[in-house]
Enzyme design. Sequence first.
Site, PDB file in Angstrom:
ATOM      1  N   CYS A  37       0.823  -1.213   0.000  1.00 52.23           N
ATOM      2  CA  CYS A  37       0.000   0.000   0.000  1.00 52.23           C
ATOM      3  C   CYS A  37       0.855   1.262   0.000  1.00 52.23           C
ATOM      4  O   CYS A  37       0.335   2.362  -0.130  1.00 52.23           O
ATOM      5  CB  CYS A  37      -0.951  -0.015   1.201  1.00 52.23           C
ATOM      6  N   HIS A  44      -8.500 -11.947 -14.820  1.00 50.85           N
ATOM      7  CA  HIS A  44      -7.762 -11.546 -16.021  1.00 50.85           C
ATOM      8  C   HIS A  44      -6.279 -11.706 -15.712  1.00 50.85           C
ATOM      9  O   HIS A  44      -5.843 -11.469 -14.585  1.00 50.85           O
ATOM     10  CB  HIS A  44      -8.081 -10.087 -16.352  1.00 50.85           C
TER      11      HIS A  44
END
Length: 754
Positions: A427, A542
């Site tokens: 993060c 994906h």
Amino acid sequence: MADDSFTKGTKGFESFRKGAAYSLNTPQTVYAKDIVLVGGGHTHVLFIRRWKMKPLPDTRLTLISPQVYTPYSGMLPGLIAEHYTFEQTHIDLRRLCQWAGVRFIQDHVVDIDPNTQHLSLERYPQLNYDILSLDIGLTPDLSIPGAAEYAIPVKPIGDFFRQWQSLKQTVKAGQQSHYAIGIVGGGAGSIELAFATSYSLKYVTTHFTIHLFTASPYILSNYLPKTRQHVKHKLFLEQVCIHENFKVSNVCCSSIYDQHSKEVHLDKIFWCTHGKGGSWLKNTSLDLSEQGFVLVKDTLQTLKFDNIFAAGDVAHLTPEANAKAGVYAVRMAPVLFHNISAQLTGGRLKQFKPQQHFLSLLACGDKSAIGERVPFSFSGTWVWRWKDFLDRQFMKKFQQLSFNEMPSLINRYLHENTTPVMRCDGCGAKISQDILAETLQTIGVNDQAEDAVVIPWREANYLLQTVDQLRAFIDDPWLFGRIAVIHALSDIYAMGGKPHSVQVAITLPYQQPSSLKREFLLLMNGIQSELNQAECVLVGGHTAEGTELSVAVTVNGRRGLGKLWQKTGAKPGDVLILTKPLGTGVILAANKAAQAKGDRVERMLAMMLLSNQAAVPIVKKFQPHAVTDITGFGFLGHLLEMLKPEQLSVELDIAQLPVLEGATDLFRYGWQSTLQTANENNRHYLYEANQWLKEAHYPLLFDPQTSGGLLIAVSEDVANECLNALQVDYPQAAIVGKILPKREQTTTTVHLKK
């Protein structure tokens, strides 16, 4: 939703195959082969140093070890005698691997399948290899009746050292008038242990006796007579009782017996005899000696499998066995490195020829030592200084790790407002809160969003949806996949919801198809394991290839029992509870440059793997007024999201902020995440912030968190009960502040106290 998503069933996994991206400009393949080292023995750590200097192209190196710290056996007596600290005598394997670009997995190997070339581990999924090397040391032979129950084996050294410290505290407490300690074994290790324990206990009490037992006619049977004479005289001065020709036949809780049933009363028994190979090796197809050691040729290859090597104490040379000594393990390293390289490239292998005689230096506890190098024998304090110098020089190779690719601590960032040399991951790779807010406002989008989007759905039900993306911050796809999911699901938990389904978008580094398949399987195993734990379904995704590993997770959730939680809604008088400690940003930044201690990184990873799932049913019982999770914008950034919409102010007890071990030290040494500076733009909300700049916990207000905890606002009358309930699953949860009564102020202010 992704345009190649699917509804349910295996049919939808077509989307993964459709996601593969190819380009004429694809860089050269990164990985094609995998070398796996099992065990952090002397040979392997020296192998890793050589790898740092000369890595093989297109080849990944992985080290598997159950311990983060591996001991240097030559300094164990000095550790017992308190001449050295734990850190001075142990090699930090995680840090060494980070420095050398080697993947580190903390786990036990439990089986090898040479035919399929995969390893079975205790916790980790199956791991494939092209070349395998074993350097797992030996296991104490506790086959004598009672030894397993009542004796304390010297290996693993970490377990023994804890037992030794406990014994010393017991002796210091003076619970009995006299202590008798037995050491079983007549080799060099036993002798040094006898000297070290005697020296150390003298500073606690004089009421003890040390007994040394050997089945041989005399101690140090492979040493020169003059050396044995020196040692015996020194042991006599230390009042160590030597029991030669004492073949232990039985051990009980307070005694030891020989072959003639002679009994010696003892309070503690240390087991320092010759060991055996690990019991799990018996289940493999490897050829083993009678003692369970791996039989190897002079090339260090196993007898039947040329792509499996063994070194150190676990290796048993054929036809003539080698002694189990650290000097041989050290000298195997260059041969092992050359031969593994040659095995992969088709080169010529070298023979390992163990020397007949070598320098042996025995520490005597009191900073003197006895040594021999055939035909010479010598003793004195100068021998200790020599040994101390050699040991420190060896350890210096693993403790003073220069990171040539990284600039110095002072200069590792360029001038302010320019791009940092080293970008952080996790993060800490977020765009700053200021840039995000300004951009969204420019295009007319509300930037005061909740942790997850709330979409009205069928008869007053709600669909929650959130997305998170992380760039890999650790070279372990299984572990990273788990953390990426836990981190993403946290937004749903922060609203009191229940995850339902996810889609993942994955970018894998360029590599050969066989290596790509291995990495993808490890990553998906990690992702799926945490989704199963959360009772959440993977419905689509994906894939693509790129320069580095990253995972984006889109989560669909639903409202659980009760109303949804929001960031806003805190009331004056509410108490703030934080469930998990701060500090992931700074530890990740230092770890990227191999400057974070391995045990600190392990504790950080354990915290990241602690899901916020268990907190939801606990917190719901106490009807929180506001909840959010702490992630990339840091504690203060997410606290302000709770306060600013209603212009609330807070008194924050900075000393009560839970902190990961080592985080404040790293800040003091100058480390910080690349997002730290942007997060510090919120410091103007702090009342008289300049007074707190030197406070150790101050930088943690801005440290970006990956898989951080929940920040909860609850009524003061239930705060302690809520905290106590949370601490069962979140032991570092703490009350960190209180919402102040609303006065006439028009701006949010954070008042710090200590």
